[in-house]
Design a protein around this motif. Structure first.
Motif, PDB file in Angstrom:
ATOM      1  N   ASP A 161       0.862  -1.191   0.000  1.00 23.64           N
ATOM      2  CA  ASP A 161       0.000   0.000   0.000  1.00 23.64           C
ATOM      3  C   ASP A 161       0.893   1.234   0.000  1.00 23.64           C
ATOM      4  OD1 ASP A 161      -1.986   1.912   0.211  1.00 23.64           O
ATOM      5  OD2 ASP A 161      -2.438   1.479   2.322  1.00 23.64           O
ATOM      6  N   VAL A 162       1.525   1.499  -1.130  1.00 27.88           N
ATOM      7  CA  VAL A 162       2.486   2.604  -1.210  1.00 27.88           C
ATOM      8  C   VAL A 162       1.807   3.924  -0.884  1.00 27.88           C
ATOM      9  CG1 VAL A 162       3.973   3.924  -2.767  1.00 27.88           C
ATOM     10  CG2 VAL A 162       3.971   1.428  -2.859  1.00 27.88           C
ATOM     11  N   ARG A 163       0.655   4.161  -1.462  1.00 28.79           N
ATOM     12  CA  ARG A 163      -0.007   5.451  -1.261  1.00 28.79           C
ATOM     13  C   ARG A 163      -0.368   5.666   0.200  1.00 28.79           C
ATOM     14  NH1 ARG A 163      -4.622   8.667  -1.415  1.00 28.79           N
ATOM     15  NH2 ARG A 163      -4.599  10.313  -3.021  1.00 28.79           N
ATOM     16  N   GLY A 164      -0.923   4.644   0.840  1.00 24.97           N
ATOM     17  CA  GLY A 164      -1.291   4.773   2.230  1.00 24.97           C
ATOM     18  C   GLY A 164      -0.092   4.977   3.138  1.00 24.97           C
ATOM     19  N   TRP A 165       1.003   4.268   2.860  1.00 30.45           N
ATOM     20  CA  TRP A 165       2.207   4.408   3.689  1.00 30.45           C
ATOM     21  C   TRP A 165       2.795   5.803   3.532  1.00 30.45           C
ATOM     22  CZ3 TRP A 165       7.325   5.529   4.042  1.00 30.45           C
ATOM     23  CH2 TRP A 165       8.019   5.020   5.140  1.00 30.45           C
ATOM     24  N   LEU A 166       2.888   6.279   2.295  1.00 32.05           N
ATOM     25  CA  LEU A 166       3.429   7.621   2.076  1.00 32.05           C
ATOM     26  C   LEU A 166       2.566   8.675   2.754  1.00 32.05           C
ATOM     27  CD1 LEU A 166       4.456   7.517  -1.698  1.00 32.05           C
ATOM     28  CD2 LEU A 166       5.989   7.413   0.280  1.00 32.05           C
ATOM     29  N   ALA A 167       1.254   8.554   2.618  1.00 28.71           N
ATOM     30  CA  ALA A 167       0.360   9.539   3.241  1.00 28.71           C
ATOM     31  C   ALA A 167       0.598   9.597   4.743  1.00 28.71           C
ATOM     32  CB  ALA A 167      -1.092   9.199   2.939  1.00 28.71           C
ATOM     33  N   GLY A 168       0.715   8.434   5.383  1.00 23.53           N
ATOM     34  CA  GLY A 168       0.943   8.404   6.814  1.00 23.53           C
ATOM     35  C   GLY A 168       2.305   8.952   7.199  1.00 23.53           C
ATOM     36  N   PHE A 169       3.314   8.652   6.418  1.00 23.04           N
ATOM     37  CA  PHE A 169       4.667   9.123   6.715  1.00 23.04           C
ATOM     38  C   PHE A 169       4.749  10.638   6.560  1.00 23.04           C
ATOM     39  CE2 PHE A 169       9.308   9.458   5.618  1.00 23.04           C
ATOM     40  CZ  PHE A 169       9.800   8.959   6.822  1.00 23.04           C
ATOM     41  N   TYR A 170       4.205  11.157   5.454  1.00 17.31           N
ATOM     42  CA  TYR A 170       4.227  12.604   5.250  1.00 17.31           C
ATOM     43  C   TYR A 170       3.464  13.327   6.359  1.00 17.31           C
ATOM     44  CZ  TYR A 170       5.721  11.540   0.405  1.00 17.31           C
ATOM     45  OH  TYR A 170       6.388  11.090  -0.703  1.00 17.31           O
ATOM     46  N   ALA A 171       2.290  12.812   6.715  1.00 17.06           N
ATOM     47  CA  ALA A 171       1.478  13.472   7.737  1.00 17.06           C
ATOM     48  C   ALA A 171       2.143  13.406   9.113  1.00 17.06           C
ATOM     49  CB  ALA A 171       0.090  12.842   7.787  1.00 17.06           C
ATOM     50  N   SER A 172       2.794  12.296   9.422  1.00 19.57           N
ATOM     51  CA  SER A 172       3.373  12.107  10.747  1.00 19.57           C
ATOM     52  C   SER A 172       4.566  13.015  10.994  1.00 19.57           C
ATOM     53  CB  SER A 172       3.789  10.642  10.925  1.00 19.57           C
ATOM     54  OG  SER A 172       2.665   9.792  10.867  1.00 19.57           O
ATOM     55  N   LEU A 173       5.167  13.536   9.926  1.00 15.06           N
ATOM     56  CA  LEU A 173       6.354  14.385  10.059  1.00 15.06           C
ATOM     57  C   LEU A 173       6.067  15.838   9.697  1.00 15.06           C
ATOM     58  CD1 LEU A 173       7.560  11.491  10.116  1.00 15.06           C
ATOM     59  CD2 LEU A 173       9.514  12.386   8.875  1.00 15.06           C
ATOM     60  N   SER A 174       4.806  16.197   9.443  1.00 12.20           N
ATOM     61  CA  SER A 174       4.430  17.563   9.097  1.00 12.20           C
ATOM     62  C   SER A 174       3.894  18.278  10.331  1.00 12.20           C
ATOM     63  CB  SER A 174       3.357  17.568   8.002  1.00 12.20           C
ATOM     64  OG  SER A 174       3.857  17.005   6.805  1.00 12.20           O
ATOM     65  N   ALA A 175       4.263  19.536  10.489  1.00  6.44           N
ATOM     66  CA  ALA A 175       3.899  20.261  11.706  1.00  6.44           C
ATOM     67  C   ALA A 175       2.394  20.352  11.903  1.00  6.44           C
ATOM     68  CB  ALA A 175       4.517  21.658  11.684  1.00  6.44           C
ATOM     69  N   ASP A 176       1.623  20.479  10.824  1.00  9.41           N
ATOM     70  CA  ASP A 176       0.188  20.699  10.963  1.00  9.41           C
ATOM     71  C   ASP A 176      -0.609  19.421  11.173  1.00  9.41           C
ATOM     72  OD1 ASP A 176       0.769  19.947   8.307  1.00  9.41           O
ATOM     73  OD2 ASP A 176      -1.021  20.923   7.529  1.00  9.41           O
ATOM     74  N   THR A 177       0.036  18.250  11.006  1.00 11.02           N
ATOM     75  CA  THR A 177      -0.709  16.998  11.128  1.00 11.02           C
ATOM     76  C   THR A 177      -0.045  15.984  12.055  1.00 11.02           C
ATOM     77  OG1 THR A 177       0.360  16.294   9.052  1.00 11.02           O
ATOM     78  CG2 THR A 177      -1.900  17.102   8.898  1.00 11.02           C
ATOM     79  N   MET A 178       1.171  16.253  12.525  1.00  8.87           N
ATOM     80  CA  MET A 178       1.860  15.263  13.356  1.00  8.87           C
ATOM     81  C   MET A 178       1.134  15.052  14.683  1.00  8.87           C
ATOM     82  SD  MET A 178       5.264  17.290  14.780  1.00  8.87           S
ATOM     83  CE  MET A 178       6.044  17.318  13.179  1.00  8.87           C
ATOM     84  N   ALA A 179       1.377  13.910  15.299  1.00  5.97           N
ATOM     85  CA  ALA A 179       0.755  13.605  16.584  1.00  5.97           C
ATOM     86  C   ALA A 179       1.223  14.589  17.648  1.00  5.97           C
ATOM     87  CB  ALA A 179       1.105  12.179  16.990  1.00  5.97           C
ATOM     88  N   PRO A 180       0.414  14.810  18.680  1.00 10.16           N
ATOM     89  CA  PRO A 180       0.820  15.760  19.727  1.00 10.16           C
ATOM     90  C   PRO A 180       2.043  15.268  20.482  1.00 10.16           C
ATOM     91  CG  PRO A 180      -1.159  14.553  20.372  1.00 10.16           C
ATOM     92  CD  PRO A 180      -0.907  14.215  18.933  1.00 10.16           C
ATOM     93  N   ALA A 181       2.723  16.206  21.108  1.00 13.85           N
ATOM     94  CA  ALA A 181       3.900  15.871  21.915  1.00 13.85           C
ATOM     95  C   ALA A 181       3.527  14.824  22.955  1.00 13.85           C
ATOM     96  CB  ALA A 181       4.435  17.124  22.593  1.00 13.85           C
TER      97      ALA A 181
END
Length: 334
Positions: free
Chosen positions: A177-197
């Motif tokens: 699932d390349v698209r799903g993995w990339l979407a999660g990776f990009y979001a997890s490392l972006s300031a506006d979408t990453m998980a809270p501290a």
């Protein structure tokens, strides 16, 4: 009668080209004319990482060139893991400069591209007369063997670099699932979408789990459209991830190859742009503190507030301004 003010001609659009290098071919996208600025992306991206910088640099009078690193896009993908060692990437960059008819260039990189840009400047100061590094600060070669250092990080959990180093292991997670993995990776490392501290870090993998188990799901960062995600995913679905991941699998080989440069500074004119919420910047704060010794030619250093990992995309306008200021030679004193 007053003459109308001339309107500058628009800069022609980007051009795609394949150039021959000793290891095969490199696909690049170029725009503008003038002094050459070579732009190197990181993992897992492509030349598109610099799509906001290409037209701006071109309009300012630069020949802006964004490459697909070997292993990515339409560039060559050698089968041998050792073909992705740092020495090969530096050789690719030198060959690209020569193929473009130039003797020298400024090299700018982000993520792995930052490390490759720094190595290019370190090994070939005759070719790369200035270097810009985004996200990952320069740390001279040397220190403990990398795989030993990675194994010591994380305690009972596995550091992501070690996870990526085993051939085939990360591919087995990503490629179904390349698209799903990339979407999660990009979001997890972006300031506006990453998980809270305080949330479990995606950079550490518990035993028997997958890296993506800790990814943010169901949201895209503001810098990434669905169409752009489709483009990234389509490229990696066509090429696979092995070429991109092989960069991680050369850490010990690079450590051996670059031993002659252990502790060496980069003396050319340099730039660093880090991000407040980028682990690549925060984990390596000691390297930033050492810049007076390791980057004696540093002329500008910035830490972008509330910015995540994808610096050229998350803060495109700010990065463009920083690059243009840095690329403009200082005026001579009267």
């Amino acid at each position: 009668m007053a003459q109308p003010t001339p309107v500058p001609s628009p800069v022609p659009g980007p051009r795609h080209r394949l150039v021959e290098v000793p290891g095969g071919r490199i696909h690049l996208v170029e725009q503008g004319t003038g002094p050459l600025v070579l732009l190197l992306h990181g993992f897992p991206e492509s030349w598109r990482a610099w799509s906001h910088q290409l037209p701006v640099l071109a309009a300012a009078g630069h020949h802006a060139v964004a490459v697909d690193l070997r292993g990515y896009g339409r560039s060559s993908k050698p089968a041998d893991v050792a073909s992705y060692r740092m020495l090969c990437h530096v050789a690719d960059n030198v060959a690209v400069v020569r193929a473009l008819g130039e003797e020298t260039a400024t090299v700018v990189g982000h993520d792995w591209g930052s490390t490759i840009a720094a190595a290019s400047a370190l090994l070939r100061p005759d070719v790369f007369t200035a270097v810009g590094m985004l996200g990952v600060p320069y740390a001279p070669p040397g220190g403990p063997r990398p795989t030993d250092a990675f194994a010591a990080i994380g305690g009972d959990e596995e550091f992501y670099v070690g996870y990526f180093q085993e051939p085939g292991r990360a591919e087995a997670e990503i490629e179904p699932d390349v698209r799903g993995w990339l979407a999660g990776f990009y979001a997890s490392l972006s300031a506006d979408t990453m998980a809270p501290a305080g949330a479990d870090s995606p950079f550490f993998v518990p035993a028997g789990r997958r890296m993506s188990d800790r990814f943010v799901e169901g949201v895209l960062p503001a810098w990434l459209t669905e169409a752009e995600l489709d483009e990234y995913a389509g490229e990696f679905e066509r090429t696979g991830l092995t070429g991109a991941l092989n960069r991680y699998r050369n850490a010990d080989r690079d450590w051996e190859d670059l031993a002659a440069w252990n502790g060496a500074p980069i003396t050319q004119r340099s730039l660093f742009v880090g991000a407040e919420r980028d682990a690549s910047t925060t984990w390596l704060s000691a390297a930033i503190d050492a810049f007076p010794a390791t980057l004696p030619g540093l002329t500008a250093s910035h830490i972008l507030k509330d910015c995540g990992h994808w610096i050229p995309r998350e803060r495109a306008a700010e990065v463009n301004g920083i690059l243009l200021d840095w690329l403009t030679p200082p005026s001579p004193r009267p």
